[in-house]
Every structure is written in structure tokens, then in C-alpha cells.
Scaffold this active site. Structure first.
Site, short mmCIF file in Angstrom:
data_model
loop_
_atom_site.label_atom_id
_atom_site.label_comp_id
_atom_site.label_asym_id
_atom_site.label_seq_id
_atom_site.Cartn_x
_atom_site.Cartn_y
_atom_site.Cartn_z
N LYS A 23 36.14 49.55 38.36
CA LYS A 23 36.18 50.17 39.68
C LYS A 23 35.67 51.60 39.61
CE LYS A 23 39.70 48.73 42.12
NZ LYS A 23 41.17 48.64 42.21
N ARG B 154 44.64 53.94 42.61
CA ARG B 154 44.17 52.56 42.39
C ARG B 154 44.00 52.29 40.91
NH1 ARG B 154 38.63 52.35 45.66
NH2 ARG B 154 39.22 50.15 45.82
N GLY C 60 44.12 41.65 42.32
CA GLY C 60 45.51 41.50 42.73
C GLY C 60 46.53 41.68 41.62
N MET D 61 46.95 44.42 39.57
CA MET D 61 47.51 45.75 39.48
C MET D 61 47.65 46.27 40.91
SD MET D 61 47.11 45.72 36.18
CE MET D 61 47.05 47.32 35.48
N ARG E 116 31.63 45.28 42.94
CA ARG E 116 31.70 44.68 41.59
C ARG E 116 30.94 43.36 41.64
NH1 ARG E 116 38.01 43.53 42.38
NH2 ARG E 116 37.85 41.92 43.94
N HIS F 69 44.30 35.96 48.96
CA HIS F 69 44.66 35.88 47.54
C HIS F 69 44.40 34.48 46.99
CE1 HIS F 69 47.46 35.28 44.13
NE2 HIS F 69 47.03 36.48 43.81
N SER G 169 28.61 17.42 8.03
CA SER G 169 29.11 17.65 9.37
C SER G 169 30.46 18.33 9.22
CB SER G 169 29.25 16.32 10.11
OG SER G 169 29.90 16.55 11.34
N CYS H 77 31.48 18.87 14.14
CA CYS H 77 32.01 17.82 15.01
C CYS H 77 33.46 18.06 15.39
CB CYS H 77 31.83 16.45 14.38
SG CYS H 77 32.74 16.28 12.84
N TYR I 194 22.81 21.05 14.67
CA TYR I 194 23.37 20.55 15.92
C TYR I 194 24.86 20.85 16.01
CZ TYR I 194 25.41 16.69 13.27
OH TYR I 194 26.15 15.96 12.39
P1 ADP Z 1 42.42 45.81 44.22
O1 ADP Z 1 41.96 46.10 42.85
O2 ADP Z 1 43.65 44.98 44.28
O3 ADP Z 1 41.31 45.34 45.09
P2 ADP Z 1 42.08 48.41 45.40
O4 ADP Z 1 42.36 49.61 44.59
O5 ADP Z 1 40.66 48.05 45.56
O6 ADP Z 1 42.92 47.19 44.81
O7 ADP Z 1 42.73 48.73 46.80
C1 ADP Z 1 43.43 47.89 47.64
C2 ADP Z 1 42.95 48.08 49.06
O8 ADP Z 1 43.08 49.44 49.46
C3 ADP Z 1 41.50 47.73 49.23
O9 ADP Z 1 41.34 47.07 50.44
C4 ADP Z 1 40.82 49.05 49.25
O10 ADP Z 1 39.63 49.02 49.97
C5 ADP Z 1 41.85 49.93 49.92
N1 ADP Z 1 41.70 51.33 49.52
C6 ADP Z 1 41.79 51.83 48.28
N2 ADP Z 1 41.56 53.15 48.25
C7 ADP Z 1 41.33 53.51 49.53
C8 ADP Z 1 41.02 54.76 50.15
N3 ADP Z 1 40.89 55.86 49.45
N4 ADP Z 1 40.85 54.76 51.48
C9 ADP Z 1 40.99 53.62 52.19
N5 ADP Z 1 41.26 52.43 51.68
C10 ADP Z 1 41.44 52.36 50.35
MG MG Z 2 39.73 46.18 45.52
#
Ligand code: ADP
Ligand code: MG
Ligand code: MG
Length: 908
Positions: free
Chosen positions: A28, A99, A108, A110, A371, A489, A797, A864, A884
Site C-alpha cells: 500500500k 492503515r 481485510g 489488518m 494494487r 468481503h 525416476s 514421480c 520430465y
Molecule cells: P484495507 O487494507 O482493509 O483495504 P485500507 O487501509 O485500504 O484497508 O482502508 C480501509 C478503507 O478506508 C478503504 O475504503 C480506504 O479507502 C479508506 N481510507 C483509508 N485511508 C483513508 C483516508 N485517508 N481518507 C479517506 N478514506 C480512507
Molecule cells: Mg484498502
């Protein structure tokens, strides 16, 4: 000493990091930096490196904060300057998000905290600044929820339901409100009060009002979350080492919840399910962060085309769609255009399908993440082939883009066409992750786990899933949810697992309490059979038959492309003509292992086998063997015929004889009756076959050398089968494989029997065929003296199952007791029976090949064991010069792709 840099800033189209710094900054953080560098609007922020996570694990909270303090304070100042606000200041506040972000994306897993820096005073300041009290109170109550859950740990305190959600539901109920959006500013204020109270009740602590205390709490929570059980389980599933650690991203907030001209969304540059080159995604107006994926409100589509398609699937009329669920393209055309251009730019820049997050704050677009998008196996192949045809990537890149393990999904069953026509569609949801699944419904992830472990096919049915459900989702055949969109999710995780998923089937009424599912008034119970089509979103009543898939379309094309680069052949392990044919359709170039013992169990063969085992002398044994001969011969004819002249390696009898006799009294009596001997005789024979370590006992060539007539019969059956086919004009090329040799003498003696027998058969038929005699390399000693063994063997083999067992000294039958603990404790990084131990066992293989080829410089060598279809092991086989690999039929395409990748990587 140079100072370690622990914090990297980004913002205003500048950045200290870049995309290549993923290991240090996490995915990220590296991409947030990169987006700045290529001129995409990103809120400013900074990344604390993954190395600090390791420091945290060693030093703990206070020392880590001391290490970071100066750099973090400076970085916050940097953000403040760009934003023009102050963190923790009530006059001109600036809020932050915290984040997580590991090297490999862990969706989801962390937790993220938004709106950090709010307290009762800052709230007033922010209201003055924005003149939007509803937005401010909404942000505040969200902040307390997230911080309370993630940092203060309320969510995992053993509540059945999130106490914050309970409070919201109570308030909504009291006010007769259905949607969160209908909560008034006063309601939100009330929520803040009640939330703080519940925090105090649950944790015994006041909710922290100091912004810096909040920030450090958030940072530490991210580091802590690296070791939470959900994250650990995800790492285990995806082979992510615990040492990697996570980075922490701190970023200025932008707000999607400021009213009608604000929004938040997620999008994919191509279809993650099918691979179709179509920009798509979902968004919500006046919403923040995870609202879109959390399945709280029905998200709207980004493009008009996507919206129309969605409406058709969801049974929504065009009028309703336009009024209630318009696309971003219709609703905010300017923003849409900017977003479209950005996604295009990102895809061209990264040369791969991107999964992006964005937020619109009062008409201004901000990108929050990009990503490489997770995708299904089918999408993976299509996107690689399409991008190659578009000229975005070259052939080699297209091949390297595809994860061989993910091809597995394309090799899974689809519904039987006839059965599906008669099936009754109960409901329709979104086609969240393609494939077909049939199973018994359960409502809790824990139940899915229990039933799944009992070998029952289950479908996990949930209102919506959350990261806690991961284990159960993994063990289910398919997932069905009542709420949530294509980026919920359940949908994202299922696609990552390659598991069939139907999400957002609104007609489902689920009662967790009663463990029932009601559709149109009809009630279904836990254990009832359902079927899901993850490609159409259809939910069927009952059990529906499934059919094996084929190599066609893009899948076929990429396999042809793989052939162009691959150096190794891929063969299959097959014991029957049916398996042989399946494997040939998947491109197998021969049989690398045909186990003959499986043939002894069918029908009355076992009777002849037992007669042979029970015999007191050679004459008696030959009587039994003579009965087996025609049966074996016809088996081999069938297999040779299916392989049409391709090499077929047949292994002579390998397992210890006790495996062929009954051990229970009842069955021993049956056997005695069948063979017309006394029960006592049978018992005695069974007892005499007992061994303390049968895996290291009387088996393999030790059988063939103590009872040469067994080898003789099998050699005769093989050669006669080939001769019979030759008469019919069908080619056969047998490779007769001696198992478990450890000395040259063992090998030579077996070779002699085989060759004598072959010559006799040739004389009888007055004709001959080509064949070879070789050995399975599975005893460490054989690898050490491979130069000698090669004097007699025409091919090697590597039987890496036994070789692993004997090199580690782990019995395959008993290792289960400690292997799991070893893996958990990190004593072993991987299960060596699944992934070849290149460091140890690999040395024996390498040595075996080298020494063998000193004697015969073009000695044919293959593998094998189970490892022959495992991509990293296949790569190793390529490196050490094998001719192989051989694997089970359904892994043949996987091995073919892995073999091509190994050749391409080597040439680079
Ligand atoms: P994950 O790795 O679970 O996707 P994120 O860190 O991307 O977690 O964030 C979770 C949510 O919060 C995402 O929808 C992201 O876009 C939003 N978000 C994170 N940072 C900001 C920010 N600075 N301003 C607005 N929304 C944010
Ligand atoms: Mg995210
Ligand atoms: Mg073996």
C-alpha cells in the site's frame, strides 16, 4: 553510523518511496508513493517501514515509540503543511487515517482506523470549518467505533455481535429508522455519547481524547494486528513468512461522507471474475471507508454498462435503477471521466489489472489505493492473454503472470448441463466468484470447519462474512451471502481462494438463532442440500451433478504458449486407462508412474493375490500369480492403448504384503472360507507378515528379489501386453521401474529377471519391442552411489515421497503428530511432503543426477513424487536438469505452466 530511516513521506506529487520499495514500505505504502510520482491525486501522508514492525516485536511499545517519535512528528508536520491544518488542533483540525500494509496484500486482515484526531473540542472546530455538523458527528461516531474495535479490542472480547452495532440498531429501532442515512445529527451525537459509555464499560478505560495518544495507539494496533489469529491463518494459507511484518501508513483524511457531492468506492480496471476488459466497480454516495465492502447499503455500479448488467441480475427495473441506483457515470459524469482516465493510466503504468480505492470529497476525486487486483484463475489467464495481444506485455511476461496453482480452479468441475436444466432456481444473487458448488448448508463458519473436516461438502450461508469466518470459508465448497456486493468481503476473499461464491442474494432470510434459511416462505434447515453457480449468481435447491472441465479458449492458448518455452516434459501418474486419457487431454507426454498394486485390489484379483501370499512355496505362489497374469496384462493393454506409444513407466510391486491381507477377525474368516483354508492358517500368515516398520521393511525390490516369480509375472504381463498391441498395430513403450533399490546388486538381479523374461516372450512371439529397465530413486544410498546404479538402470525416476521420508527420517504414516506443530512453531517452513525440500532432499537429487550421468551421459531422469505437480518443486526439477516431471492428471496443466516459467526465468 548512518541513521536508520524509518519514515517515508508522500504528498503533492512527490514521494520518498516508490513502487519498487514494496518490501520496506509494504504494498500500500509503496503504491501510494508511486501514485504521487506519476501525478495522481493522493492525500498526503507517510509510511512507517516494515522493519519497524520487527523492531516492535522485539522492543515493545514504549521503546518503539521513542525510536519513531522525531521522524513521525516531522512527517505529521509535512502533512499539515500540505493540507493546511493541524493535527489535534481544534481551530483548524487535520484528521488522519492509520492503515496497515504488508508486502503482499492481505485484504481485510489488518484493521484501519479513520478520522483519527477527533475529540469533543476538535469536533466543534471541524463543524466551524466545514459548516457541516452532520458530517462531523458521523465521522466522530465512526472513529469511536473503529478505534474502539481495532485499538481497544472491543470486537474480539467475545461478544456475539459488535456492541456498537447493537447500539445503532437500538437507536434505529426506537426512532423507527431503517437506514443509517436517516439518522439525524442529533442521533449521531447521541451515538457518540452511548459509544463512549460502552467503551468505558467494556474496557474500564476512558476513550482517549488526546490526538497523539490516539495516533500512537493506532500505530501500535497495526503492528499488533500482524500477529492476530486471522492474519496468522491468512499467512499460513498463502505461505507468507511471519518475519515480513507490516508497514503502517498514516494519511490525511479525505471525506466521502460530506453529503451528496461526496462518495467512496472501489473499482477494478478489468473484470476480476471473468477477466473481461471492462472497467467496473461499486460506490456509495455520502459514505466513508469500508461502507462499500461492508454490505451495509446496496452499493451502486460505477459504469452505466455495469449498472445495467447489475440491474438485470438483481431483477431491478430500468426506472428503479436510474432513480435509486444510478451509476457514477450518470451521477457524477465529470468525476467518472477523471476516474476512468486514472484507472487507464494506472493499468498502463503497472501493466496489470488494478484494484483501486477512491473517495470523492465535495466534487474532488482522491485516490487512496492501487494494487494488482486479485482475480479468479479464469480471469488470470484471460487478462494475461488479452494484455499480450494488446501489446502491453510480451509472451514471456504473459506466462509468468499466471500463478500455476491458480489454474487449479479451471480444472474444477462445472455443473452437468442436463442436470442444471432440470434444477430449480430458488434465488439469484451476484456472480461473485465463478465455479459450481454443491453441498449442505451451514450458517456458522465454525460449523463449516467442523463439517468440512469431517469430509462433508458444505456451503457456508451468511448474511455477510467477515475476516473471522476465513477458516470456515476455506473449508466450504461454496459461499452464499444475503447481503453485500461484488466487492464485499465474501466476494473478494472467495475469488482469492478460487472458491465459488454468490453474494447479495436479497431473497434469503437467514435466522442464525434457528439455523434456518427462508426463501419465499419456504424454510430450509442446516444440512439441506443446495447448489451454487458462482458464474451466474444462481442458487439452486438440492444436489446437482458436476462435470470435469476442458482445456480450451485462453486456457488452451496459454498452454500452447507454454510449450514454446518449456524444456521439460510433463507426464502423469496414472493407474488406469481413464486417468491416462484425462491426463493426455491435459497434455501429458507419457506416464511417469503407473502403480501396479492398485490393480490387485479390484474384484476377485485380491483373492488370487492372497492365494499367492498364503502359499507355502514357490509352486504355490506361481499358481496364484498365474491367475493374476492375464488380469495384469489386460490392464497394461488398456493403458498402453490410451497412451498410443508414449512412454509408460510401470513400477513393479512395491508395498509390503501385509497390506493385501485382512487384519480383522471377521474378514480373516471370510478369507479362510474363500480360499478353503483354516482361519488359524490365515491368522498365522497375517501374523508372520507383521513388521515393526513396514515402510522400511519387506517391500519394493526386496519383494521381487526374495520372490523373483512376482517380478517375472509382472514383466511378462507388461511385455506380452505390448506385444499384443503391436500385433494390432498399436505402439507401446514400456519403461519397467524397479522400486526401492539401494544397492547395485538389488538392481542388477531385478534387471536380469526382467530381461530374461522379455527375451522369453520375444521368442514366443517371434518378434520384439523396445523397452527400458530403470529404477525409482527413493533411498538415499541409491543417490550416493548413483554412478553404480546407472550401470544397470536406463532411467532414474526420483520417488520423492519415500526419499523425503527416508532423508528426514519422518515416517509418512506417523509424521502427522508432530508436523503440524513443527509448522506452527516455524521449525519447518513448509511441509516437505508437499513442497520439495530443496536444501536437503534436493542435494541428494542433484547428486544422484550428476553421478548417474557420469556413467550414462544421457541418462533419462524424472520425478514421480507428489512434488512433481508443485510449482516451486517443478522449477527445481528444471534447474537440476530433469527430463520430465510426473504428477496426478489434474495437475498436469499446472506443471506444464510451472515448467515453462522455470525455463523462462532461467533464460532471463
Ligand atoms: P484495507 O487494507 O482493509 O483495504 P485500507 O487501509 O485500504 O484497508 O482502508 C480501509 C478503507 O478506508 C478503504 O475504503 C480506504 O479507502 C479508506 N481510507 C483509508 N485511508 C483513508 C483516508 N485517508 N481518507 C479517506 N478514506 C480512507
Ligand atoms: Mg484498502
Ligand atoms: Mg516409494
Amino acid at each position: 553510523m548512518t541513521k536508520t530511516k524509518r519514515v517515508y513521506t508522500f504528498g503533492d506529487k512527490k514521494a520518498e518511496g516508490k513502487a519498487q520499495m514494496k518490501n520496506l514500505l509494504g504494498g500500500k505504502g509503496a503504491n501510494l508513493a508511486e501514485m504521487n510520482l506519476i501525478g495522481i491525486p493522493v492525500p498526503p501522508g507517510f509510511t512507517i517501514t516494515t522493519d519497524v514492525c520487527a523492531e516492535y516485536n522485539k522492543l515493545g511499545r514504549e521503546k518503539t515509540i521513542a525510536l519513531l517519535k522525531e521522524e513521525v512528528e516531522q512527517a505529521v508536520k509535512y502533512v499539515e503543511t500540505i493540507i493546511g491544518g493541524k493535527f489535534g488542533n481544534s481551530e483548524n483540525p487535520c484528521l488522519l487515517s492509520v492503515r496497515s500494509g504488508a508486502r503482499a496484500s492481505m485484504p481485510g486482515m489488518m484493521d484501519t482506523v479513520l478520522n483519527l484526531g477527533l475529540n469533543d473540542e476538535v469536533v466543534e472546530g471541524l463543524i466551524k470549518k466545514t459548516n457541516n455538523p452532520r458530517f462531523v458527528w458521523d465521522s466522530y461516531r465512526r472513529f469511536i467505533m473503529m478505534y474502539g474495535d481495532v485499538v481497544m479490542g472491543i470486537k474480539y472480547m467475545g461478544h456475539d455481535e459488535d456492541p456498537f452495532e447493537v447500539i445503532i440498531e437500538e437507536l434505529k429501532h426506537a426512532k423507527h429508522i431503517e437506514n443509517d442515512a436517516d439518522l439525524t445529527t442529533e442521533d449521531l451525537k447521541e451515538l457518540v455519547v452511548r459509544f463512549k459509555k460502552t467503551v468505558k464499560e467494556n474496557t474500564g478505560k476512558e476513550f482517549p481524547s488526546d490526538a497523539w495518544e490516539q495516533l500512537w495507539g493506532g500505530v501500535v494496533a497495526v503492528f499488533e494486528s500482524w500477529n492476530n489469529p486471522r492474519a496468522e491463518y491468512y499467512r499460513m494459507m498463502h505461505n507468507i513468512p511471519a518475519e515480513w511484518g507490516t508497514a503502517v501508513n498514516v494519511q490525511a483524511m479525505v471525506y466521502g461522507n460530506m453529503g451528496k457531492s461526496s462518495a467512496t468506492g472501489v473499482a477494478f480496471t478489468r473484470d476480476a471474475g471473468t477477466g473481461e476488459n471492462l472497467f467496473n466497480g461499486e460506490y456509495l454516495v455520502d459514505a466513508q471507508g469500508e461502507d462499500v465492502v461492508a454490505g451495509i447499503r446496496t452499493p451502486q455500479q460505477i459504469t452505466k454498462e455495469g449498472s445495467v448488467r447489475w440491474a438485470a441480475l438483481a431483477g431491478v427495473t430500468e426506472l428503479e435503477r436510474k432513480n435509486k441506483f444510478p451509476s457514477l457515470e450518470e451521477c457524477m459524469p465529470e468525476i467518472y471521466k477523471e476516474l476512468f482516465d486514472i484507472q487507464n493510466k494506472l493499468e498502463r503504468h503497472y501493466k496489470d489489472m488494478q484494484d483501486i480505492e477512491f473517495t470523492v470529497q465535495e466534487g474532488k476525486l482522491w485516490m487512496l489505493q492501487t494494487r494488482n487486483g486479485k482475480r479468479t484463475g479464469a480471469a488470470m489467464v484471460k487478462i494475461a492473454m488479452d494484455m499480450m495481444k494488446e501489446g502491453l506485455i510480451d509472451e514471456k511476461t504473459a506466462i509468468l503472470r499466471c500463478d500455476p496453482n491458480k489454474l487449479d480452479e479451471l480444472l474444477h468441475p462445472v455443473f452437468d448441463k442436463n442436470a442444471i436444466q432440470k434444477a430449480n432456481v430458488l434465488a439469484k444473487g451476484l456472480p461473485a466468484s465463478p465455479g459450481a458448488a454443491t453441498g449442505q448448508i451451514v450458517f456458522f463458519a465454525d460449523d463449516a470447519e467442523v463439517w468440512g473436516n469431517q469430509g462433508k461438502p458444505v456451503l457456508l450461508v451468511r448474511i455477510e462474512t467477515s475476516p473471522e469466518d476465513l477458516k470456515g470459508m476455506n473449508l466450504a465448497k461454496g459461499i452464499l451471502t444475503a447481503r453485500g456486493g461484488m466487492t464485499s468481503h465474501a466476494a473478494v476473499v472467495a475469488r482469492g481462494m478460487g472458491k465459488c461464491c454468490v453474494s447479495g442474494a436479497g431473497a434469503l432470510k437467514i435466522s442464525y438463532k434457528d439455523k434456518t434459511l427462508t426463501i419465499d416462505g419456504k424454510v430450509y434447515k442446516e444440512g439441506d442440500w443446495f447448489s451454487l453457480n458462482g458464474s451466474t449468481g444462481e442458487v439452486y435447491e438440492g444436489k446437482i451433478g458436476t462435470k470435469t472441465p476442458e482445456l480450451s479458449g485462453d486456457f488452451g492458448e496459454i498452454m500452447v504458449l507454454a510449450n514454446k518455452y518449456t524444456k521439460m516434459d510433463v507426464r502423469t501418474n496414472a493407474d488406469s486407462p481413464h486417468d491416462a486419457r484425462v491426463a493426455r487431454n491435459f497434455g501429458a507426454k507419457g506416464i511417469g508412474l503407473c502403480r501396479t498394486e492398485h490393480m490387485f485390489f479390484e474384484g476377485n484379483r485380491i483373492k488370487a493375490m492372497r492365494e499367492m501370499i498364503l502359499a507355502k512355496d514357490e509352486t504355490g505362489r506361481r499358481k496364484g500369480l498365474n491367475k493374476l497374469l492375464p488380469m495384469q496384462r489386460s490392464d497394461f493393454e488398456g493403458i498402453f492403448e490410451a497412451m498410443e506409444g508414449l512412454p509408460v513407466t510401470i513400477r513393479l510391486l512395491d508395498p509390503p504384503l501385509h497390506e493385501f491381507v485382512p487384519h480383522e477377525e471377521k474378514n480373516q474368516k471370510e478369507m479362510a472360507d474363500e480360499l478353503g483354508v483354516s482361519v488359524a492358517d490365515v491368522k498365522m500368515a497375517v501374523d508372520s507378515l507383521h513388521e515393526f516398520n513396514p515402510m522400511l521393511g519387506h517391500r519394493g525390490c526386496r519383494l521381487g528379489n526374495t520372490y523373483p516369480e512376482i517380478t517375472e509375472m509382472q514383466a511378462r504381463a507388461i511385455i506380452e501386453a505390448a506385444m499384443n498391441l503391436k500385433k494390432k498395430g498399436i505402439k507401446a513403450f514400456p519403461e519397467i521401474m524397479i522400486p526401492l533399490t539401494g544397492t547395485l546388486e538389488e538392481m542388477k538381479m531385478q534387471e536380469l529377471i526382467v530381461r530374461d523374461t522379455a527375451n522369453k516372450v520375444f521368442a514366443e512371439y517371434n518378434d520384439k519391442i523396445d523397452y527400458q529397465v530403470g529404477t525409482m530413486m527413493e533411498i538415499p544410498r541409491a543417490c550416493l552411489i548413483a554412478d553404480k546404479i546407472a550401470e544397470s538402470a536406463e532411467f532414474f525416476s526420483f520417488g520423492t515421497n519415500d526419499l523425503t521420508q527416508m532423508t528426514f527420517g519422518y515416517s509418512r504414516d506417523d509424521a502427522g503428530k508432530f508436523l503440524e506443530v513443527y509448522l506452527q512453531k516455524g521449525i519447518l517452513k513448509q511441509d516437505p511432503f508437499q513442497i520439495l525440500d530443496q536444501e536437503g532432499v534436493g542435494q541428494l537429487i542433484e547428486m544422484g543426477i550428476k553421478r548417474g550421468r557420469i556413467t550414462k551421459n544421457n541418462l533419462k531422469v524424472g520425478i514421480c513424487g507428489e512434488h512433481g505437480g508443485e510449482p516451486s518443486s517443478v522449477e527445481f526439477c528444471h534447474k537440476v536438469g530433469m527430463n520430465y516431471v510426473s504428477c496426478s492428471p489434474f495437475r498436469v496443466p499446472i506443471a506444464r505452466l510451472a515448467a515453462a516459467q522455470a525455463a523462462i526465468k532461467e533464460s532471463k
